[in-house]
Motif scaffolding. Structure first.
Motif, PDB file in Angstrom:
ATOM      1  N   ALA A   1       0.828  -1.213   0.000  1.00  0.00           N
ATOM      2  CA  ALA A   1       0.000   0.000   0.000  1.00  0.00           C
ATOM      3  C   ALA A   1       0.857   1.256   0.000  1.00  0.00           C
ATOM      4  CB  ALA A   1      -0.938  -0.010   1.209  1.00  0.00           C
ATOM      5  N   ALA A   2       2.001   1.219   0.706  1.00  0.00           N
ATOM      6  CA  ALA A   2       2.882   2.381   0.758  1.00  0.00           C
ATOM      7  C   ALA A   2       3.492   2.680  -0.609  1.00  0.00           C
ATOM      8  CB  ALA A   2       3.989   2.143   1.783  1.00  0.00           C
ATOM      9  N   VAL A   3       3.852   1.634  -1.346  1.00  0.00           N
ATOM     10  CA  VAL A   3       4.423   1.845  -2.675  1.00  0.00           C
ATOM     11  C   VAL A   3       3.356   2.373  -3.633  1.00  0.00           C
ATOM     12  CG1 VAL A   3       5.438   0.671  -4.668  1.00  0.00           C
ATOM     13  CG2 VAL A   3       6.268   0.175  -2.360  1.00  0.00           C
TER      14      VAL A   3
ATOM     15  N   HIS B   1       5.118  -4.739 -13.051  1.00  0.00           N
ATOM     16  CA  HIS B   1       4.406  -5.103 -11.820  1.00  0.00           C
ATOM     17  C   HIS B   1       5.153  -4.500 -10.631  1.00  0.00           C
ATOM     18  CE1 HIS B   1       6.953  -8.219  -9.812  1.00  0.00           C
ATOM     19  NE2 HIS B   1       7.386  -8.480 -11.035  1.00  0.00           N
ATOM     20  N   TYR B   2       4.409  -4.168  -9.576  1.00  0.00           N
ATOM     21  CA  TYR B   2       5.041  -3.500  -8.440  1.00  0.00           C
ATOM     22  C   TYR B   2       5.050  -4.332  -7.159  1.00  0.00           C
ATOM     23  CZ  TYR B   2       0.445  -2.029  -6.491  1.00  0.00           C
ATOM     24  OH  TYR B   2      -0.827  -1.984  -5.955  1.00  0.00           O
ATOM     25  N   ASP B   3       4.367  -5.463  -7.147  1.00  0.00           N
ATOM     26  CA  ASP B   3       4.383  -6.298  -5.941  1.00  0.00           C
ATOM     27  C   ASP B   3       5.712  -7.040  -5.841  1.00  0.00           C
ATOM     28  OD1 ASP B   3       3.321  -7.724  -8.321  1.00  0.00           O
ATOM     29  OD2 ASP B   3       3.415  -9.468  -7.002  1.00  0.00           O
TER      30      ASP B   3
ATOM     31  N   PRO C   1      12.162  -1.407 -12.943  1.00  0.00           N
ATOM     32  CA  PRO C   1      11.266  -1.138 -14.067  1.00  0.00           C
ATOM     33  C   PRO C   1      10.150  -0.151 -13.742  1.00  0.00           C
ATOM     34  CG  PRO C   1      11.826  -3.455 -14.065  1.00  0.00           C
ATOM     35  CD  PRO C   1      12.392  -2.874 -12.790  1.00  0.00           C
ATOM     36  N   CYS C   2       9.582  -0.218 -12.538  1.00  0.00           N
ATOM     37  CA  CYS C   2       8.566   0.763 -12.149  1.00  0.00           C
ATOM     38  C   CYS C   2       9.143   2.174 -12.146  1.00  0.00           C
ATOM     39  CB  CYS C   2       8.004   0.428 -10.774  1.00  0.00           C
ATOM     40  SG  CYS C   2       6.918  -1.021 -10.724  1.00  0.00           S
ATOM     41  N   ALA C   3      10.346   2.318 -11.583  1.00  0.00           N
ATOM     42  CA  ALA C   3      10.993   3.628 -11.558  1.00  0.00           C
ATOM     43  C   ALA C   3      11.261   4.130 -12.971  1.00  0.00           C
ATOM     44  CB  ALA C   3      12.297   3.546 -10.760  1.00  0.00           C
ATOM     45  N   MET C   4      11.654   3.235 -13.861  1.00  0.00           N
ATOM     46  CA  MET C   4      11.885   3.617 -15.256  1.00  0.00           C
ATOM     47  C   MET C   4      10.626   4.216 -15.876  1.00  0.00           C
ATOM     48  SD  MET C   4      13.964   0.257 -16.563  1.00  0.00           S
ATOM     49  CE  MET C   4      15.371  -0.379 -15.619  1.00  0.00           C
ATOM     50  N   LEU C   5       9.481   3.605 -15.574  1.00  0.00           N
ATOM     51  CA  LEU C   5       8.239   4.093 -16.163  1.00  0.00           C
ATOM     52  C   LEU C   5       7.825   5.442 -15.585  1.00  0.00           C
ATOM     53  CD1 LEU C   5       6.079   0.858 -16.526  1.00  0.00           C
ATOM     54  CD2 LEU C   5       7.703   1.891 -18.115  1.00  0.00           C
TER      55      LEU C   5
ATOM     56  N   LEU D   1       0.714  -0.126 -13.710  1.00  0.00           N
ATOM     57  CA  LEU D   1       1.514  -0.636 -12.604  1.00  0.00           C
ATOM     58  C   LEU D   1       0.667  -1.724 -11.942  1.00  0.00           C
ATOM     59  CD1 LEU D   1       2.813   2.825 -11.427  1.00  0.00           C
ATOM     60  CD2 LEU D   1       4.156   1.059 -12.553  1.00  0.00           C
ATOM     61  N   LEU D   2       1.031  -2.961 -12.233  1.00  0.00           N
ATOM     62  CA  LEU D   2       0.184  -4.100 -11.910  1.00  0.00           C
ATOM     63  C   LEU D   2       0.567  -4.743 -10.580  1.00  0.00           C
ATOM     64  CD1 LEU D   2      -0.028  -5.774 -15.437  1.00  0.00           C
ATOM     65  CD2 LEU D   2      -1.672  -4.213 -14.366  1.00  0.00           C
TER      66      LEU D   2
END
Length: 394
Positions: free
Chosen positions: A62-64, A125-127, A144-148, A184-185
């Motif tokens: 949840a924090a992310v 995906h972020y989990d 990858p999340c940071a890249m997006l 962001l899945l």
């Protein structure tokens, strides 16, 4: 994600549509943002908050998610944010329903209506994985999340400038316009062991819902799935030396565009992970250029020499691909050594590689959206080559 030992080929039955695509100039490529301090693994505003345990249904997850929402809300207010919520039991939840929340961030041309605009869809995906305990998942998939996030920030002002110019000139034709979307899945990782039901929780739920979320009758695109022109999935990126093959014949044209950008950035001396990066050359006694590696190893191969092994790796693209969405999968064919172990943390990221991938994805998105001429002029901070600048890229 899971690598199958007996790969199945998931090839679309129809060829890809031809999309308008405009290359960036050398000056624009040189000036694309790298991420810089925001990618610092301890204090960086983009990457550091993601480098924590974030198992689906936990406070860390949840924090992310809140970090993502705050980033778009505070830095990119023109992006429309939507949540897709679902629940499911898992093999470890003892019958309890676990929540999964996908975040959808979209930037469409002003004045566009539902179903009018096709979109470049960038996905990660972020989990993080439940086991081993304390698993961070830096390549899988914090980086990858940071890249997006960085890509969205890098192209945002150029999108605004382009659309304002088109509106002023009266050339805003939505039939020819494109939007960009970031997914962001949640729930990609298996809770116990990878199966078709213990994996891809968020992706499966979203693809199923979008298949029947019909747009108004006269819309150009029938459903949100139809609106996806290309689904670009980033996973396991951030380790040094990883190589990405071309997985799907129907999107090899897009893979080649990405490969052409990589080649240009390397020859311009803009890849920090390269042995020929100017700062590295300057520090060497022997200034002779070294052999230049590449991320996208199939970019210059004839198609009859490529084994398109789409489906050999199970990942978040599968539920979308099964419904006809075109996929560009950016994942190493040989997983990095840190995959699914405690060494997959911030300290084991190769930050030069992370920054290079960020610029590559940003450039691809900018070319897809035809943003040449709409970026602010800014001198890049980089060294100069010492000696010859030419080298061969295999």
């Amino acid at each position: 994600m899971m690598l199958l030992t007996s790969p199945l080929l998931w090839l679309a039955a129809v060829p890809s549509l031809v999309h308008a695509y405009s290359a960036l100039s050398d000056d624009t490529l040189k000036n694309l943002p790298r991420g810089g301090d925001d990618f610092d693994i301890h204090k960086g505003k983009i990457l550091a908050p993601i480098l924590r345990t974030r198992v689906s249904g936990t406070p860390g997850n949840a924090a992310v998610l809140k970090h993502f929402v705050d980033f778009f809300t505070n830095s990119l207010p023109e992006w429309k944010l939507e949540f897709h919520n679902s629940t499911s039991t898992t093999p470890t939840s003892n019958g309890k329903q676990i929540p999964f929340v996908n975040l959808i961030a979209t930037r469409d041309p002003p004045g566009s209506q539902v179903g009018e605009v096709g979109r470049l869809t960038l996905v990660a995906h972020y989990d993080s994985k439940l086991t081993p305990k304390g698993f961070i998942g830096a390549i899988d998939s914090a980086a990858p999340c940071a890249m997006l996030l960085q890509t969205a920030r890098s192209i945002d002002k150029a999108l605004t400038k382009k659309w304002e110019a088109m509106a002023a000139e009266g050339t805003m034709d939505l039939d020819d316009q494109k939007g960009v979307q970031i997914l962001l899945l949640d729930g990609e990782e298996a809770f116990k062991s990878w199966t078709h039901t213990d994996s891809l929780y968020g992706a499966r739920a979203l693809a199923e819902e979008w298949e029947f979320a019909f747009h108004p009758t006269a819309s150009t695109y029938r459903t949100p799935l139809d609106s996806i022109s290309l689904f670009v999935l980033l996973d396991l990126l951030g380790s040094k030396g990883s190589k990405i093959p071309s997985y799907f014949k129907t999107t090899h044209w897009a893979y080649k565009h990405l490969g052409a950008i990589e080649t240009r950035l390397r020859k311009l001396g803009e890849f920090k992970s390269s042995p020929n990066y100017p700062v590295k050359v300057a520090k060497r006694k022997n200034k002779k250029p070294r052999g230049e590696p590449r991320f996208l190893t199939d970019a210059d191969k004839p198609e009859d020499k490529i084994y398109f092994m789409g489906g050999a790796i199970e990942d978040d693209h599968l539920p979308f691909m099964a419904r006809g969405v075109e996929i560009l999968h950016m994942i190493p064919s040989s997983f990095p050594d840190v995959w699914h172990n405690l060494n997959d943390d911030g300290e084991h990221l190769d930050m030069d590689t992370v920054e290079d991938w960020t610029r590559l994805v940003t450039a691809f998105a900018a070319e897809w959206m035809e943003l040449e001429g709409f970026f602010e002029a800014k001198k890049a901070e980089r060294g100069e080559y010492v000696g010859k600048t030419e080298f061969e890229i295999p």
